[in-house]
Design a protein around this motif. Structure first.
Motif, PDB file in Angstrom:
ATOM      1  N   MET A   1       0.843  -1.199   0.000  1.00  0.00           N
ATOM      2  CA  MET A   1       0.000   0.000   0.000  1.00  0.00           C
ATOM      3  C   MET A   1       0.875   1.244   0.000  1.00  0.00           C
ATOM      4  N   ASP A   2       0.649   2.122  -0.972  1.00  0.00           N
ATOM      5  CA  ASP A   2       1.376   3.390  -1.063  1.00  0.00           C
ATOM      6  C   ASP A   2       0.366   4.533  -1.017  1.00  0.00           C
ATOM      7  N   PRO A   3      -0.160   4.839   0.160  1.00  0.00           N
ATOM      8  CA  PRO A   3      -1.211   5.851   0.249  1.00  0.00           C
ATOM      9  C   PRO A   3      -0.712   7.251  -0.063  1.00  0.00           C
ATOM     10  N   LYS A   4      -1.619   8.051  -0.601  1.00  0.00           N
ATOM     11  CA  LYS A   4      -1.356   9.466  -0.845  1.00  0.00           C
ATOM     12  C   LYS A   4      -2.140  10.247   0.200  1.00  0.00           C
ATOM     13  N   MET A  73       7.238  23.592  -7.196  1.00  0.00           N
ATOM     14  CA  MET A  73       8.143  22.797  -6.364  1.00  0.00           C
ATOM     15  C   MET A  73       7.428  21.579  -5.782  1.00  0.00           C
ATOM     16  N   VAL A  74       6.196  21.778  -5.333  1.00  0.00           N
ATOM     17  CA  VAL A  74       5.435  20.661  -4.767  1.00  0.00           C
ATOM     18  C   VAL A  74       5.121  19.635  -5.852  1.00  0.00           C
ATOM     19  N   GLU A  75       4.722  20.109  -7.018  1.00  0.00           N
ATOM     20  CA  GLU A  75       4.403  19.181  -8.106  1.00  0.00           C
ATOM     21  C   GLU A  75       5.615  18.329  -8.465  1.00  0.00           C
ATOM     22  N   GLU A  76       6.771  18.943  -8.494  1.00  0.00           N
ATOM     23  CA  GLU A  76       7.987  18.192  -8.807  1.00  0.00           C
ATOM     24  C   GLU A  76       8.281  17.151  -7.729  1.00  0.00           C
ATOM     25  N   ALA A  77       8.102  17.540  -6.458  1.00  0.00           N
ATOM     26  CA  ALA A  77       8.369  16.616  -5.357  1.00  0.00           C
ATOM     27  C   ALA A  77       7.409  15.427  -5.384  1.00  0.00           C
ATOM     28  N   LEU A  78       6.152  15.682  -5.742  1.00  0.00           N
ATOM     29  CA  LEU A  78       5.159  14.607  -5.762  1.00  0.00           C
ATOM     30  C   LEU A  78       5.299  13.707  -6.983  1.00  0.00           C
ATOM     31  N   SER A  79       5.847  14.240  -8.055  1.00  0.00           N
ATOM     32  CA  SER A  79       5.877  13.497  -9.315  1.00  0.00           C
ATOM     33  C   SER A  79       6.702  12.218  -9.229  1.00  0.00           C
ATOM     34  N   GLY A  80       7.689  12.211  -8.353  1.00  0.00           N
ATOM     35  CA  GLY A  80       8.533  11.024  -8.245  1.00  0.00           C
ATOM     36  C   GLY A  80       8.139  10.089  -7.125  1.00  0.00           C
ATOM     37  N   ALA A  81       6.987  10.330  -6.502  1.00  0.00           N
ATOM     38  CA  ALA A  81       6.584   9.533  -5.342  1.00  0.00           C
ATOM     39  C   ALA A  81       5.368   8.671  -5.668  1.00  0.00           C
ATOM     40  N   ASP A  82       5.474   7.361  -5.391  1.00  0.00           N
ATOM     41  CA  ASP A  82       4.313   6.482  -5.550  1.00  0.00           C
ATOM     42  C   ASP A  82       3.283   6.768  -4.464  1.00  0.00           C
ATOM     43  N   GLY A  83       3.764   7.007  -3.263  1.00  0.00           N
ATOM     44  CA  GLY A  83       2.911   7.398  -2.154  1.00  0.00           C
ATOM     45  C   GLY A  83       3.596   8.508  -1.387  1.00  0.00           C
ATOM     46  N   PHE A  84       2.827   9.273  -0.614  1.00  0.00           N
ATOM     47  CA  PHE A  84       3.431  10.412   0.083  1.00  0.00           C
ATOM     48  C   PHE A  84       2.563  10.856   1.247  1.00  0.00           C
ATOM     49  N   GLU A 100      -5.258  19.719  -6.783  1.00  0.00           N
ATOM     50  CA  GLU A 100      -6.225  18.829  -7.421  1.00  0.00           C
ATOM     51  C   GLU A 100      -5.808  18.474  -8.845  1.00  0.00           C
ATOM     52  N   GLU A 101      -5.106  19.403  -9.496  1.00  0.00           N
ATOM     53  CA  GLU A 101      -4.631  19.142 -10.852  1.00  0.00           C
ATOM     54  C   GLU A 101      -3.394  18.244 -10.859  1.00  0.00           C
ATOM     55  N   MET A 102      -2.678  18.214  -9.731  1.00  0.00           N
ATOM     56  CA  MET A 102      -1.427  17.442  -9.661  1.00  0.00           C
ATOM     57  C   MET A 102      -1.652  15.968  -9.383  1.00  0.00           C
ATOM     58  N   THR A 103      -2.571  15.658  -8.460  1.00  0.00           N
ATOM     59  CA  THR A 103      -2.656  14.286  -7.952  1.00  0.00           C
ATOM     60  C   THR A 103      -3.998  14.024  -7.295  1.00  0.00           C
ATOM     61  N   ASP A 104      -4.331  12.749  -7.180  1.00  0.00           N
ATOM     62  CA  ASP A 104      -5.462  12.327  -6.358  1.00  0.00           C
ATOM     63  C   ASP A 104      -4.966  12.113  -4.931  1.00  0.00           C
ATOM     64  N   LEU A 105      -5.884  12.133  -3.988  1.00  0.00           N
ATOM     65  CA  LEU A 105      -5.555  11.894  -2.584  1.00  0.00           C
ATOM     66  C   LEU A 105      -6.393  10.735  -2.064  1.00  0.00           C
ATOM     67  N   ASP A 106      -5.757   9.869  -1.282  1.00  0.00           N
ATOM     68  CA  ASP A 106      -6.488   8.763  -0.665  1.00  0.00           C
ATOM     69  C   ASP A 106      -7.077   9.165   0.680  1.00  0.00           C
ATOM     70  N   VAL A 107      -6.294   9.908   1.453  1.00  0.00           N
ATOM     71  CA  VAL A 107      -6.700  10.275   2.809  1.00  0.00           C
ATOM     72  C   VAL A 107      -6.372  11.743   3.055  1.00  0.00           C
ATOM     73  N   VAL A 108      -7.318  12.460   3.647  1.00  0.00           N
ATOM     74  CA  VAL A 108      -7.097  13.845   4.073  1.00  0.00           C
ATOM     75  C   VAL A 108      -7.340  13.899   5.577  1.00  0.00           C
ATOM     76  N   ALA A 185     -14.042  18.604   2.823  1.00  0.00           N
ATOM     77  CA  ALA A 185     -15.009  18.057   3.781  1.00  0.00           C
ATOM     78  C   ALA A 185     -15.805  16.883   3.211  1.00  0.00           C
ATOM     79  N   ASP A 186     -16.033  16.880   1.897  1.00  0.00           N
ATOM     80  CA  ASP A 186     -16.815  15.803   1.273  1.00  0.00           C
ATOM     81  C   ASP A 186     -15.937  14.715   0.659  1.00  0.00           C
ATOM     82  N   HIS A 187     -14.630  14.827   0.844  1.00  0.00           N
ATOM     83  CA  HIS A 187     -13.721  13.801   0.321  1.00  0.00           C
ATOM     84  C   HIS A 187     -13.983  12.479   1.049  1.00  0.00           C
ATOM     85  N   ASP A 188     -14.009  11.384   0.302  1.00  0.00           N
ATOM     86  CA  ASP A 188     -14.316  10.080   0.903  1.00  0.00           C
ATOM     87  C   ASP A 188     -13.327   9.700   2.003  1.00  0.00           C
ATOM     88  N   GLY A 189     -12.097  10.196   1.892  1.00  0.00           N
ATOM     89  CA  GLY A 189     -11.080   9.835   2.875  1.00  0.00           C
ATOM     90  C   GLY A 189     -10.799  10.917   3.898  1.00  0.00           C
TER      91      GLY A 189
END
Length: 214
Positions: A1-4, A73-84, A100-108, A185-189
């Motif tokens: 599991m590599d959660p975001k 800078m954040v987009e670059e840092a996230l681009s190389g990570a399977d999970g973060f 929201e344009e960069m990545t999906d999130l599993d848990v907030v 607030a309405d995110h599933d995670g």
């Protein structure tokens, strides 16, 4: 599991502590805006036609680095990570839209702490003027008042930990960052965690939230 994982909360809520533990527990990258900017302090951003040509020039003057730079800078840092675990971003709704344009999130995760407790935590911090070790007058006091346990140096209160500055920081958080919570607030995670507990108790709640929702 590599959660975001995105972790949110006001200054002093314990985001850094819990983020580090999450990154270790789930073997994912710990991404912070501070690290991303420090690692790119001298990068040429002249093409963005901003006031300064490097992020470091903003940082050295104590000014906020423009959103366009932080986003990149954040987009670059996230681009190389399977999970973060992302900590310290987004700080406003424009940054949240960019995320929201960069990545999906599993848990907030949102660490909720009463303001009076935040003020106590932040104003009670003391830092060694020589080695940089951190203490707290109530939660982790030094063995000798005002003296660093590690090197014997003088413990000081940083300027940004005085009550006046702390309250200003919290006001900025309420104005700029707190509204970001409505977006998630309405995110599933989305999970709100009581951060007004012992760090180990917060950790148990945070870990369970990720295991349940990732």
């Amino acid at each position: 599991m590599d959660p975001k994982i995105l972790i949110l909360g006001p200054p002093g809520a314990g985001k850094g502590t819990q983020s580090e533990r999450l990154a270790t527990e789930f073997d994912v990258e710990h991404v912070t805006t501070g690290d991303a900017l420090r690692n790119n302090k001298d990068r040429d951003i002249g093409h963005l036609d901003l006031e300064y040509d490097t992020p470091g020039e903003y940082m050295d003057r104590g000014e906020l680095v423009p959103d366009a730079v932080v986003d990149a800078m954040v987009e670059e840092a996230l681009s190389g990570a399977d999970g973060f675990v992302l900590d310290g971003y987004p700080r406003n709704d424009d940054q949240a839209a960019a995320l929201e344009e960069m990545t999906d999130l599993d848990v907030v995760l949102y660490l909720s702490v009463p303001e009076a407790e935040l003020v106590d935590r932040l104003t009670g911090r003391r830092v060694c003027d020589d080695c940089g070790a951190n203490f707290h007058v109530e939660y982790s006091p030094p063995k000798a008042d005002g003296v660093c346990d590690k090197c014997g140096g003088e413990l000081i209160q940083r300027e940004d930990d005085t009550e006046e500055v702390v309250r200003e920081r919290l006001e900025v958080y309420h104005d700029d960052t707190e509204p970001v919570l409505e977006r998630y607030a309405d995110h599933d995670g989305y999970v709100e965690v009581d951060g007004d507990q012992a760090p180990d108790d917060v950790w148990q709640a945070v870990r369970e939230a990720v295991r349940t929702n990732a």
